[in-house]
Enzyme design. Structure first.
Site, PDB file in Angstrom:
ATOM      1  N   HIS A 192       0.847  -1.189   0.000  1.00 17.00           N
ATOM      2  CA  HIS A 192       0.000   0.000   0.000  1.00 17.00           C
ATOM      3  C   HIS A 192       0.881   1.237   0.000  1.00 17.00           C
ATOM      4  O   HIS A 192       2.094   1.184   0.277  1.00 17.00           O
ATOM      5  CB  HIS A 192      -0.935   0.022   1.211  1.00 17.00           C
ATOM      6  CG  HIS A 192      -0.239   0.019   2.535  1.00 17.00           C
ATOM      7  ND1 HIS A 192       0.338   1.143   3.090  1.00 17.00           N
ATOM      8  CD2 HIS A 192      -0.016  -0.982   3.430  1.00 17.00           C
ATOM      9  CE1 HIS A 192       0.862   0.852   4.260  1.00 17.00           C
ATOM     10  NE2 HIS A 192       0.680  -0.439   4.489  1.00 17.00           N
ATOM     11  N   CYS A 205       3.535  -4.642   6.759  1.00 18.17           N
ATOM     12  CA  CYS A 205       3.138  -4.379   5.377  1.00 18.17           C
ATOM     13  C   CYS A 205       4.318  -3.851   4.555  1.00 18.17           C
ATOM     14  O   CYS A 205       5.380  -3.544   5.087  1.00 18.17           O
ATOM     15  CB  CYS A 205       1.998  -3.372   5.334  1.00 18.17           C
ATOM     16  SG  CYS A 205       0.378  -4.085   5.728  1.00 18.17           S
TER      17      CYS A 205
END
Length: 297
Positions: A192, A205
């Protein structure tokens, strides 16, 4: 009257010399016929220098000496956002600045190990970078920030699961994650957009620039479900390598050796194993090519 043989001989020698000189001149100026089939394509070789930002004036001077496109390239090579650079920061600067970032790729332009896989997302923790491959051909690469030492991103072979243009973090509701693409469902780990500080800093992440996260969001495939059961995997996400938290920033090593960030033998072996696992998994076959009995859950 008898001919002057001495004069005649001298005349012949002069004419012969002129003709020879003329022939040599023609040979020198004639275009060289190259065997274009045997010529190797030009190699774009980059060398790097190290710039240590001493103070704010130094930083402003560096910014003013580069165009917007050039600054964007330098920031990407250093895995950092502009607002994160401050006095004390160390930056590598390439000797040539061109718009095509793929010319600076630490990943090979062709990776034959992946040529039978339609799409692959490759993430290297060692050098904090990702690459997109389509049938083994490099499409795109860019910088990332993976998990910090206490919340590292697990290496392994994963698959694209689901995506969201805007996802709220389950760790902190104030964290908005644009262009989120999950590849570890239960752990909530995915790619992301988020700020890049120039080192691994996430909670697991893979942070990226907006344009890179958006590219994966639009390009990679999600899983296919039937009654909440996976019947076909999404695009493979291969996370390889380990980051050395005690060493210097990996890209700074390019100053001494511009091949230091290239894939090493251990990483290539890992990709080879992942590629074989991909081929052995029936959930990676196209649905139209599989019978019901071939689907193993």
């Amino acid at each position: 009257m008898k001919p002057n043989w001495l004069f005649l001989g001298l005349f012949i020698l002069i004419v012969a010399a002129c003709n020879q000189h003329k022939q040599e001149k023609i040979e020198e100026t004639a275009p060289v016929q190259l065997d274009t089939i045997s010529l190797e394509p030009p190699v774009f070789k980059i060398t790097y220098s190290l710039d240590s930002i001493s103070d704010r004036q130094h930083l402003d001077s560096l910014k003013s000496s580069l165009s917007k496109t050039e600054r964007k390239l330098v920031y990407a090579l250093n895995r950092i956002d502009e607002h994160r650079i401050k006095p004390g920061s160390k930056l590598i600067i390439p000797d040539s600045l061109v718009a095509d970032i793929n010319l600076y790729s630490p990943f090979p332009s062709t990776l034959s190990l992946l040529d039978s896989i339609q799409k692959t997302v490759l993430i290297s923790q060692r050098i904090q970078a990702f690459a997109l491959y389509e049938n083994g051909d490099l499409l795109r690469w860019g910088p990332v920030s993976t998990g910090k030492q206490s919340t590292g991103t697990p290496s392994g072979l994963y698959y694209g699961n689901y995506k969201a243009k805007r996802k709220i973090s389950t760790i902190d509701e104030s964290w908005v994650l644009p262009y989120y693409f999950n590849f570890m469902n239960f752990e909530g780990i995915g790619t992301h957009e988020y700020t890049l500080p120039g080192y691994p800093a996430s909670h697991g992440c893979v942070r990226m620039y907006r344009e890179d996260a958006q590219a994966i969001y639009q390009w990679a495939n999600m899983w296919k479900l039937e009654s909440d059961v996976i019947v076909q995997n999404g695009t493979p996400f291969m996370v390889i390598g380990e980051y050395n938290f005690k060493g210097e920033l990996p890209w700074l090593k390019l100053v001494e050796d511009n091949t230091d960030n290239d894939l090493n033998l251990q990483e290539i072996d890992t990709i080879k194993v992942y590629a074989q696992r991909y081929k052995n998994d029936p959930l990676n076959l196209k649905l139209e090519d599989m019978g019901e009995k071939e689907i193993v859950l």
